[in-house]
Design a protein around this motif. Structure first.
Motif, short mmCIF file in Angstrom:
data_model
loop_
_atom_site.label_atom_id
_atom_site.label_comp_id
_atom_site.label_asym_id
_atom_site.label_seq_id
_atom_site.Cartn_x
_atom_site.Cartn_y
_atom_site.Cartn_z
N LEU A 132 0.84 -1.19 0.00
CA LEU A 132 0.00 0.00 0.00
C LEU A 132 0.87 1.24 0.00
CD1 LEU A 132 -2.79 -0.83 2.55
CD2 LEU A 132 -3.09 -0.14 0.19
N PRO A 133 0.40 2.28 -0.67
CA PRO A 133 1.15 3.54 -0.61
C PRO A 133 1.15 4.10 0.81
CG PRO A 133 -0.96 3.83 -1.74
CD PRO A 133 -0.79 2.36 -1.50
N ALA A 144 -9.26 8.49 -0.30
CA ALA A 144 -8.47 7.25 -0.41
C ALA A 144 -8.77 6.24 0.71
CB ALA A 144 -6.98 7.58 -0.46
N ASN A 147 -11.28 3.79 -0.17
CA ASN A 147 -10.98 3.09 -1.42
C ASN A 147 -11.55 3.78 -2.65
OD1 ASN A 147 -9.20 1.10 -0.59
ND2 ASN A 147 -10.86 -0.27 0.06
N ASN A 153 -14.11 7.39 -9.29
CA ASN A 153 -15.01 7.27 -8.14
C ASN A 153 -15.63 8.62 -7.77
OD1 ASN A 153 -12.52 5.07 -6.93
ND2 ASN A 153 -14.50 4.40 -7.68
N VAL A 206 -18.88 -2.30 -15.83
CA VAL A 206 -19.00 -1.13 -14.97
C VAL A 206 -17.68 -0.96 -14.20
CG1 VAL A 206 -20.21 -0.14 -12.99
CG2 VAL A 206 -21.49 -1.37 -14.76
N ILE A 207 -17.16 0.26 -14.22
CA ILE A 207 -15.98 0.57 -13.41
C ILE A 207 -16.43 1.08 -12.05
CG2 ILE A 207 -13.92 2.04 -13.23
CD1 ILE A 207 -13.69 -0.10 -15.43
N SER A 208 -17.19 2.15 -12.07
CA SER A 208 -17.73 2.73 -10.84
C SER A 208 -19.08 3.31 -11.23
CB SER A 208 -16.76 3.80 -10.30
OG SER A 208 -17.11 4.22 -9.01
N SER A 209 -20.14 2.65 -10.81
CA SER A 209 -21.48 2.95 -11.35
C SER A 209 -21.81 4.43 -11.23
CB SER A 209 -22.54 2.13 -10.61
OG SER A 209 -22.66 2.58 -9.27
N ALA B 10 -10.33 -5.82 2.83
CA ALA B 10 -9.67 -5.02 1.80
C ALA B 10 -8.62 -4.10 2.41
CB ALA B 10 -10.71 -4.20 1.07
N PRO B 11 -7.42 -4.09 1.84
CA PRO B 11 -6.42 -3.15 2.32
C PRO B 11 -6.82 -1.74 1.98
CG PRO B 11 -5.67 -4.21 0.31
CD PRO B 11 -6.97 -4.86 0.68
N ARG B 12 -6.48 -0.83 2.83
CA ARG B 12 -6.85 0.58 2.61
C ARG B 12 -5.64 1.46 2.79
NH1 ARG B 12 -12.39 1.55 3.10
NH2 ARG B 12 -13.51 -0.35 3.63
N GLN B 13 -5.62 2.56 2.07
CA GLN B 13 -4.62 3.59 2.32
C GLN B 13 -5.16 4.46 3.44
OE1 GLN B 13 -3.91 6.47 -0.77
NE2 GLN B 13 -1.91 7.01 0.04
N ASN B 76 -18.34 0.78 -6.68
CA ASN B 76 -17.10 0.55 -7.40
C ASN B 76 -16.92 -0.93 -7.69
OD1 ASN B 76 -14.20 1.58 -8.14
ND2 ASN B 76 -13.96 -0.34 -7.01
N HIS B 77 -16.71 -1.25 -8.98
CA HIS B 77 -16.54 -2.66 -9.38
C HIS B 77 -15.11 -2.97 -9.80
CE1 HIS B 77 -20.87 -3.88 -9.61
NE2 HIS B 77 -20.99 -2.57 -9.57
N GLN B 78 -14.28 -1.95 -9.90
CA GLN B 78 -12.94 -2.16 -10.43
C GLN B 78 -11.97 -2.49 -9.28
OE1 GLN B 78 -11.78 -2.20 -13.48
NE2 GLN B 78 -9.59 -2.09 -13.14
N TRP B 80 -8.91 -1.99 -7.95
CA TRP B 80 -7.78 -1.09 -8.23
C TRP B 80 -6.47 -1.64 -7.70
CZ3 TRP B 80 -9.27 2.47 -11.59
CH2 TRP B 80 -10.60 2.91 -11.57
N ARG B 81 -6.58 -2.46 -6.65
CA ARG B 81 -5.37 -3.06 -6.06
C ARG B 81 -5.62 -4.54 -5.82
NH1 ARG B 81 -4.82 1.89 -2.82
NH2 ARG B 81 -6.20 1.00 -1.27
N ARG B 82 -4.52 -5.27 -5.81
CA ARG B 82 -4.62 -6.68 -5.50
C ARG B 82 -5.26 -6.86 -4.11
NH1 ARG B 82 1.12 -8.98 -5.97
NH2 ARG B 82 1.38 -7.14 -7.28
N MET B 84 -8.29 -6.36 -3.27
CA MET B 84 -9.40 -5.46 -3.01
C MET B 84 -10.71 -6.20 -3.27
SD MET B 84 -9.87 -1.73 -4.75
CE MET B 84 -9.01 -0.67 -3.61
N TYR B 88 -17.87 -2.34 -3.80
CA TYR B 88 -18.12 -1.61 -2.54
C TYR B 88 -18.69 -0.25 -2.89
CZ TYR B 88 -13.53 0.29 -3.84
OH TYR B 88 -12.49 0.86 -4.52
#
Lengths: 389, 142
Positions: A132-133, A144, A147, A153, A206-209, B10-13, B76-78, B80-82, B84, B88
């Motif tokens: 994670l960053p 962030a 998520n 988003n 869908v990426i982000s509805s 899920a990991p979070r920043q 969100n359906h993508q 973005w990180r392993r 995840m 959600y």
């Protein structure tokens, strides 16, 4: 009072080849674009006395802004009296606004403005360990941790609210993506050139509805350069320059995590108000429009902010694509925009405006185009009304 | 106010705990949601050193009820990180205390398709290390 933008013209425009990824480095692509703009204007390198870019070199490895003005100055041999760049300001166009001020103030005669991205190369590179960053700070802090990793988003929040308030549909929003892909099929330097149908759009994931894959722009490697010149000098040059009829700037709180209103308008309103207050032209006088499409919903929101259609009416306006096609009343994003030509990050829109006004649009030329409205930005907002001289 | 729940998989920043805004992330330890409020009565979020309504600088974190409604949202359906877990729901919740007083959050304990604009929600905190993330769930789940 003479507005500063009226003292400045666009005299050259250049763009590198697009790549996903490119075999050329980001600096090479930038020099390609600058060389092309200088040749386009019929100037020489020695005549360029100002240099700026948006946003200036970014330290991260994401390829968002891999090239700074200093490198371009040294690598090209340019000898500008003024060099500047800032991540702050009214979004992508902030560098163009700075160039206008540098010329109108008498500091510079010809200013090169460039924007370079190498996001395709960055994504092709091997990823790190997947850790994670570091902790989120500033604006990221407010999204962030939940998520909301992508601007998709954030703008999806606006799309949901817009759909609900105005009864807009996926098929209406999808017209933006379908139109862009059709335009890109006519643009040899676009990255995605195979047309899609509205059915393809509705079948995409869908990426982000409610935003789907085709609602999101695509990362590329590429560079664009726009050359601005002092009006009196520009008028003596071989080719008629493009006049800057009006500029508009706006800035709101999205960039620091602050949202106002009901999520159906962007703070782009301020840019539109400023722009229309500086010209006698009206939205109905616009022959062709290049409107920011980092995400398709931004185009709809911008169109309404700019008064190109009424509040809540943009979705119906674009539906089916006829009114925004090459023969429609408002040809839109004629290069394919960022959705299909690639994320030249605002500067692709301005470049395309120049091609259209100089009649260099080839297969995608809008007949008789004399005025073009360009708008850029999701977090900061800039607009230019350009006119064929 | 409400229980602290175990973090999801899920990991979070996580947010940095900073001097001007850290209260938002740490008050969940005591089960309260703190929002900056000015002596003029206006709430403000994210925090600022001066009130955007009156310009005054007498601002301090104050407990709020932790209730509101979903102003807008996205599923969100993508991934973005392993690692995840998707989908959600990311949302803007308008807190009950003031119009357009928005906090960004996740809507939890609720299927994404059950979320809608206007859904009444209440806060619950999710602890990660030294921060307690204010999440929201449909009101009245008990």
């Amino acid at each position: 009072m003479v507005h500063p933008e009226k003292q400045v013209c666009i005299t050259g425009a250049g763009q590198s080849t697009v790549g996903r990824p490119s075999l050329r480095t980001a600096l090479q692509l930038t020099l390609d674009a600058c060389d092309s703009a200088i040749a386009d204007a019929g100037l020489t390198l020695a005549e360029i006395d100002g240099l700026t870019t948006f946003p200036g070199p970014a330290g991260d490895a994401g390829g968002f802004s891999p090239v700074g003005a200093t490198e371009v100055m040294i690598a090209s041999g340019m000898k500008p009296v003024w060099v500047g760049a800032s991540t702050e300001g009214h979004g992508h166009m902030s560098a163009i606004f700075s160039a206008i001020q540098a010329i109108a103030s008498g500091l510079c005669r010809h200013v090169m403005v460039f924007r370079t991205v190498a996001e395709a190369t960055a994504r092709a590179a091997p990823r790190g360990g997947g850790g994670l960053p570091a902790r989120a700070t500033r604006a990221n802090m407010w999204s962030a941790p939940f998520n909301a990793v992508s601007p998709a988003n954030i703008y999806a929040l606006y799309a949901t609210a817009y759909f609900a308030k105005y009864g807009a549909t996926a098929a209406q929003l999808g017209a933006i993506a379908v139109n862009s892909r059709h335009m890109a099929s006519l643009n040899p330097n676009a990255i995605y050139r195979t047309p899609i149908s509205i059915e393809d759009y509705l079948a995409s994931r869908v990426i982000s509805s409610p935003l789907r894959l085709y609602d999101c722009d695509t990362h590329i490697d590429g560079s664009t350069a726009i050359l601005l010149s002092r009006r009196d000098i520009a008028m003596e040059m071989a080719r008629s320059p493009i006049e800057i009829e009006a500029m508009g700037m706006g800035l709101g709180g999205l960039g620091i995590g602050r949202h106002v209103g009901d999520f159906t308008q962007l703070p782009a309103e301020a840019a539109a108000r400023m722009l229309w207050s500086r010209t006698d032209l009206k939205p109905r006088d616009v022959d062709v429009a290049q409107i920011y499409d980092g995400f398709s919903i931004l185009t709809l929101l911008w169109m309404e902010s700019l008064g190109l259609c009424g509040r809540g009416e943009a979705a119906a306006f674009v539906e089916g694509g006829v009114r925004i096609g090459l023969d429609g009343e408002l040809p839109l994003n004629t290069s394919g925009g960022q959705l299909s030509a690639g994320r030249f990050h605002g500067y692709g829109h301005t470049y395309e405006a120049c091609l259209q006004l100089w009649g260099k649009g080839a297969a995608r030329q809008v007949k008789g185009a004399r005025t073009c409205l360009v708008a850029n930005g999701g977090y900061g907002y800039g607009a230019l009304l350009l006119k064929r001289g | 106010m409400t229980a602290v729940v175990q973090p999801g998989l899920a990991p979070r920043q996580l947010p940095a705990v900073e001097r001007d805004s850290g209260f938002y992330w740490t008050a969940g330890e005591k089960g309260i949601l703190l929002i900056q409020r000015c002596a003029c009565g206006s709430y403000n979020h994210p925090p600022l050193p001066r009130c955007p309504f009156c310009g005054g600088d007498a601002l301090a974190p104050e407990p709020v009820a932790g209730r509101g409604r979903v102003a807008t949202f996205t599923a969100n359906h993508q991934p973005w990180r392993r690692g995840m877990a998707v989908p959600y729901v990311f949302a803007a919740v308008e807190l009950a205390e003031q119009a357009e007083l928005y906090v960004m959050t996740n809507i939890v304990d609720c299927a994404p398709e059950a979320v809608s604009i206007g859904l009444p929600v209440e806060v619950q905190f999710e602890r990660h290390d030294d921060v307690w993330l204010p999440m929201f769930r449909p009101r009245g789940l008990g």
